[in-house]
Scaffold this motif. Structure first.
Motif, PDB file in Angstrom:
ATOM      1  N   ALA A  15       0.814  -1.221   0.000  1.00 22.70           N
ATOM      2  CA  ALA A  15       0.000   0.000   0.000  1.00 22.70           C
ATOM      3  C   ALA A  15       0.843   1.264   0.000  1.00 22.70           C
ATOM      4  CB  ALA A  15      -0.935  -0.003   1.209  1.00 22.70           C
ATOM      5  N   VAL A  16       2.105   1.169   0.408  1.00 25.15           N
ATOM      6  CA  VAL A  16       2.973   2.344   0.388  1.00 25.15           C
ATOM      7  C   VAL A  16       3.983   2.273  -0.751  1.00 25.15           C
ATOM      8  CG1 VAL A  16       2.697   2.847   2.839  1.00 25.15           C
ATOM      9  CG2 VAL A  16       4.551   1.329   2.089  1.00 25.15           C
ATOM     10  N   GLY A  17       3.705   1.401  -1.746  1.00 22.88           N
ATOM     11  CA  GLY A  17       4.490   1.428  -2.965  1.00 22.88           C
ATOM     12  C   GLY A  17       5.427   0.276  -3.209  1.00 22.88           C
ATOM     13  N   ALA A  18       5.513  -0.678  -2.282  1.00 24.67           N
ATOM     14  CA  ALA A  18       6.393  -1.816  -2.521  1.00 24.67           C
ATOM     15  C   ALA A  18       5.842  -2.687  -3.647  1.00 24.67           C
ATOM     16  CB  ALA A  18       6.547  -2.644  -1.249  1.00 24.67           C
ATOM     17  N   ARG A  19       6.713  -3.292  -4.410  1.00 24.78           N
ATOM     18  CA  ARG A  19       6.326  -4.205  -5.470  1.00 24.78           C
ATOM     19  C   ARG A  19       6.208  -5.613  -4.892  1.00 24.78           C
ATOM     20  NH1 ARG A  19      10.540  -6.773  -9.428  1.00 24.78           N
ATOM     21  NH2 ARG A  19       9.234  -7.833 -10.956  1.00 24.78           N
ATOM     22  N   HIS A  20       5.081  -6.284  -5.161  1.00 27.58           N
ATOM     23  CA  HIS A  20       4.858  -7.638  -4.657  1.00 27.58           C
ATOM     24  C   HIS A  20       4.910  -8.628  -5.816  1.00 27.58           C
ATOM     25  CE1 HIS A  20       2.003 -10.813  -2.727  1.00 27.58           C
ATOM     26  NE2 HIS A  20       3.266 -11.151  -2.599  1.00 27.58           N
ATOM     27  N   VAL A  21       5.760  -9.652  -5.677  1.00 27.97           N
ATOM     28  CA  VAL A  21       5.884 -10.699  -6.693  1.00 27.97           C
ATOM     29  C   VAL A  21       5.472 -12.033  -6.057  1.00 27.97           C
ATOM     30  CG1 VAL A  21       7.382 -11.857  -8.345  1.00 27.97           C
ATOM     31  CG2 VAL A  21       7.803  -9.450  -7.738  1.00 27.97           C
ATOM     32  N   PRO A  22       4.194 -12.427  -6.205  1.00 25.58           N
ATOM     33  CA  PRO A  22       3.770 -13.731  -5.679  1.00 25.58           C
ATOM     34  C   PRO A  22       4.150 -14.839  -6.642  1.00 25.58           C
ATOM     35  CG  PRO A  22       1.890 -12.584  -6.608  1.00 25.58           C
ATOM     36  CD  PRO A  22       3.074 -11.671  -6.785  1.00 25.58           C
ATOM     37  N   LEU A  23       4.692 -15.914  -6.125  1.00 22.50           N
ATOM     38  CA  LEU A  23       5.096 -17.052  -6.950  1.00 22.50           C
ATOM     39  C   LEU A  23       4.347 -18.298  -6.492  1.00 22.50           C
ATOM     40  CD1 LEU A  23       8.971 -16.497  -7.004  1.00 22.50           C
ATOM     41  CD2 LEU A  23       7.324 -15.882  -8.782  1.00 22.50           C
ATOM     42  N   SER A  24       3.717 -18.963  -7.414  1.00 27.81           N
ATOM     43  CA  SER A  24       3.005 -20.197  -7.081  1.00 27.81           C
ATOM     44  C   SER A  24       3.995 -21.343  -6.946  1.00 27.81           C
ATOM     45  CB  SER A  24       1.990 -20.534  -8.181  1.00 27.81           C
ATOM     46  OG  SER A  24       2.663 -20.930  -9.366  1.00 27.81           O
ATOM     47  N   PRO A  25       3.617 -22.425  -6.254  1.00 30.65           N
ATOM     48  CA  PRO A  25       4.507 -23.588  -6.184  1.00 30.65           C
ATOM     49  C   PRO A  25       4.921 -24.088  -7.562  1.00 30.65           C
ATOM     50  CG  PRO A  25       2.764 -23.798  -4.561  1.00 30.65           C
ATOM     51  CD  PRO A  25       2.438 -22.586  -5.388  1.00 30.65           C
ATOM     52  N   GLY A  26       3.999 -24.043  -8.535  1.00 31.98           N
ATOM     53  CA  GLY A  26       4.332 -24.491  -9.880  1.00 31.98           C
ATOM     54  C   GLY A  26       5.399 -23.628 -10.518  1.00 31.98           C
ATOM     55  N   GLU A  27       5.304 -22.318 -10.367  1.00 32.96           N
ATOM     56  CA  GLU A  27       6.312 -21.426 -10.933  1.00 32.96           C
ATOM     57  C   GLU A  27       7.683 -21.686 -10.331  1.00 32.96           C
ATOM     58  OE1 GLU A  27       4.528 -17.183 -12.053  1.00 32.96           O
ATOM     59  OE2 GLU A  27       3.905 -17.850 -10.049  1.00 32.96           O
ATOM     60  N   LEU A  28       7.715 -21.934  -9.033  1.00 32.65           N
ATOM     61  CA  LEU A  28       8.992 -22.143  -8.364  1.00 32.65           C
ATOM     62  C   LEU A  28       9.658 -23.451  -8.777  1.00 32.65           C
ATOM     63  CD1 LEU A  28       8.288 -20.871  -4.752  1.00 32.65           C
ATOM     64  CD2 LEU A  28       9.985 -19.998  -6.341  1.00 32.65           C
ATOM     65  N   THR A  29       8.855 -24.484  -8.932  1.00 37.18           N
ATOM     66  CA  THR A  29       9.432 -25.800  -9.186  1.00 37.18           C
ATOM     67  C   THR A  29       9.589 -26.125 -10.667  1.00 37.18           C
ATOM     68  OG1 THR A  29       7.223 -26.797  -9.010  1.00 37.18           O
ATOM     69  CG2 THR A  29       8.589 -26.752  -7.020  1.00 37.18           C
ATOM     70  N   LEU A  30       8.842 -25.425 -11.539  1.00 33.96           N
ATOM     71  CA  LEU A  30       8.852 -25.774 -12.956  1.00 33.96           C
ATOM     72  C   LEU A  30       9.546 -24.744 -13.836  1.00 33.96           C
ATOM     73  CD1 LEU A  30       5.216 -27.168 -13.300  1.00 33.96           C
ATOM     74  CD2 LEU A  30       7.327 -28.466 -12.974  1.00 33.96           C
ATOM     75  N   ALA A  31       9.418 -23.456 -13.487  1.00 34.39           N
ATOM     76  CA  ALA A  31       9.978 -22.413 -14.354  1.00 34.39           C
ATOM     77  C   ALA A  31      11.488 -22.304 -14.167  1.00 34.39           C
ATOM     78  CB  ALA A  31       9.328 -21.062 -14.033  1.00 34.39           C
ATOM     79  N   PRO A  32      12.251 -22.132 -15.234  1.00 35.96           N
ATOM     80  CA  PRO A  32      13.684 -21.878 -15.094  1.00 35.96           C
ATOM     81  C   PRO A  32      13.899 -20.611 -14.258  1.00 35.96           C
ATOM     82  CG  PRO A  32      13.105 -22.349 -17.378  1.00 35.96           C
ATOM     83  CD  PRO A  32      11.815 -22.180 -16.635  1.00 35.96           C
ATOM     84  N   THR A  33      14.857 -20.672 -13.317  1.00 37.31           N
ATOM     85  CA  THR A  33      15.067 -19.565 -12.382  1.00 37.31           C
ATOM     86  C   THR A  33      15.228 -18.230 -13.091  1.00 37.31           C
ATOM     87  OG1 THR A  33      16.089 -21.043 -10.784  1.00 37.31           O
ATOM     88  CG2 THR A  33      16.591 -18.706 -10.561  1.00 37.31           C
ATOM     89  N   GLY A  34      15.999 -18.199 -14.165  1.00 33.45           N
ATOM     90  CA  GLY A  34      16.283 -16.934 -14.830  1.00 33.45           C
ATOM     91  C   GLY A  34      15.090 -16.290 -15.484  1.00 33.45           C
ATOM     92  N   ARG A  35      13.991 -17.025 -15.650  1.00 36.06           N
ATOM     93  CA  ARG A  35      12.813 -16.463 -16.318  1.00 36.06           C
ATOM     94  C   ARG A  35      11.808 -15.861 -15.340  1.00 36.06           C
ATOM     95  NH1 ARG A  35      11.397 -20.830 -21.146  1.00 36.06           N
ATOM     96  NH2 ARG A  35      13.475 -20.819 -22.109  1.00 36.06           N
ATOM     97  N   LEU A  36      12.083 -15.952 -14.054  1.00 39.08           N
ATOM     98  CA  LEU A  36      11.190 -15.360 -13.063  1.00 39.08           C
ATOM     99  C   LEU A  36      11.541 -13.882 -12.906  1.00 39.08           C
ATOM    100  CD1 LEU A  36      11.240 -18.215 -10.387  1.00 39.08           C
ATOM    101  CD2 LEU A  36       9.416 -17.710 -12.020  1.00 39.08           C
ATOM    102  N   ASP A  37      10.554 -13.031 -13.024  1.00 41.20           N
ATOM    103  CA  ASP A  37      10.779 -11.585 -12.992  1.00 41.20           C
ATOM    104  C   ASP A  37      10.779 -11.099 -11.548  1.00 41.20           C
ATOM    105  OD1 ASP A  37      11.049  -8.929 -13.549  1.00 41.20           O
ATOM    106  OD2 ASP A  37       8.943  -8.634 -14.103  1.00 41.20           O
TER     107      ASP A  37
END
Length: 404
Positions: free
Chosen positions: A268-290
């Motif tokens: 609420a005061v401007g921080a950027r939130h990046v939620p990651l699902s279990p699937g994104e963490l375990t399946l997506a190549p690390t370098g492709r996570l923004d």
């Protein structure tokens, strides 16, 4: 003072509670006091070394071995030993207590943490008046909570020390009587004053009687030791000169329901939130996570998490942030999260310098970067906001709708 803990956030809490200059060591379980990067000097006079044995998620036999190894390495003449345990009785309490008691006259046990609403009466841990086994505090565990401290210590001979004895004139005599019978005293406590009485009585019995308890008992011991002149002073790294310009990365690996509201206040005061699902963490190549930190960035695991897979997810989360976190100051919630992230970054020692709120400990890395660790179950709704404001006190950093 040598203190042992089974996770990193608990080790940091203990280091601040002891009120002594000192260090936090990320110990390797198989090597006791040896950090991942090499050997670690034992504490000198007036100094504390608090070792995270990283044993919470190990098999019980390995957790016990890590305690045995650390105690054997740290059995230095005239030093004080303290074992930090989780105030919710998580971890391998029985196995580690038995290992910690080996070679000593006995162990005085007091897991109450009044500042967090966790008391012990009749040998039962209460969360703000509700017995632990009737709460949801173990929702992320793969087993049910124990009905009492004695139940959690199954296999270790114990004896209850009721509140009336803790607050009476014969506490030390009672502790001695139980120890003489080969039973480890489990002390009721509802206030910090109760813990102070327990710490003083146990400490007065000599170094062959060891203390085991929560951060509340560590604080009581710290109050006691603060009356003794301190001879040594630990060298603390200077804060990194570029702190104000560094990104601040919050890594939230806890499953606590309160986390969503804590993140919302920061967003609420401007921080950027990046939620990651279990699937994104375990399946997506690390370098492709923004997840590259910009200003203040919060990375969290979203969605339902199976307790059996929680450690794998936290390890994946640590790997995901490691490549982008090397030039950031860090806020790490949950002891397992903190340990895995710092391990991935090659950090093996920390120097605690401040406590932002109870359990939220601000430390410095050897190169002067800030790291705040906090148990996942600690903190009110504004916890993350308070931590961010402490690390970035400039008004322009944390105001509603401020850009980062």
């Amino acid at each position: 003072m040598l203190a042992l803990a089974d996770d990193l956030s608990g080790a940091a809490e203990t280091a601040m509670a002891l009120r002594l200059p000192g260090r936090l060591v990320l110990g390797a379980p198989a090597r006791g006091l040896r950090a991942a990067g090499g050997s670690v000097a034992l504490p000198s006079s007036g100094e504390s070394v608090v070792v995270d044995l990283d044993s919470r998620q190990l098999p019980a036999v390995d957790a016990a071995r890590s305690v045995q190894t650390a105690v054997a390495a740290g059995a230095f003449h005239g030093g004080v030993l303290f074992k930090k345990v989780d105030s919710l009785l998580r971890g391998h309490l029985a196995a580690e207590t038995a290992a910690y008691a080996a070679g000593a006259r006995g162990v005085v046990i007091a897991p109450a943490l009044p500042v967090a609403g966790r008391t012990v009466r009749g040998g039962v841990v209460q969360l703000r008046g509700t017995p632990l086994h009737m709460t949801e505090a173990w929702r992320a565990e793969c087993r049910r909570p124990p009905r009492s401290v004695a139940h959690a210590l199954s296999g270790v001979p114990t004896a209850l020390v009721p509140l009336s004895v803790v607050r009476g004139p014969a506490l030390a005599d009672c502790l001695l009587a139980h120890l003489a019978q080969g039973r480890q005293p489990v002390c009721d406590a509802e206030t910090d004053d109760d813990l102070t009485l327990i710490a003083a009585a146990a400490y007065g019995l000599g170094p062959d009687v060891r203390l085991l308890g929560s951060g509340g008992l560590a604080a009581a011991l710290g109050r006691l030791l603060a009356r003794t002149p301190v001879d040594g002073r630990a060298a603390v790294p200077a804060p990194h000169p570029g702190t104000a310009r560094r990104p601040l990365l919050v890594v939230a690996g806890t499953a606590e329901p309160a986390l969503a509201a804590q993140i919302a206040q920061l967003a609420a005061v401007g921080a950027r939130h990046v939620p990651l699902s279990p699937g994104e963490l375990t399946l997506a190549p690390t370098g492709r996570l923004d997840i590259t930190p910009i200003g203040i960035t919060v990375v969290s695991i979203t969605g339902p998490v199976c307790p059996a897979s929680s450690r794998d997810l936290v390890t994946a989360l640590a790997a995901a942030v490691a490549d982008v976190a090397r030039d950031s100051d860090l806020v790490l919630t949950g002891g397992e999260t903190a340990r895995r992230v710092l391990e991935a970054l090659g950090v093996t020692q920390l120097w605690p310098v401040d406590q932002i709120h109870h359990g939220a400990v601000h430390s410095l890395t050897p190169d002067g970067r800030s790291v705040v660790t906090r148990p996942g179950s600690y903190g009110e709704t504004d916890s993350l906001l308070r931590i961010a404001r402490a690390l970035r006190p400039e008004p322009s950093h944390l105001v509603p709708s401020s850009p980062f």
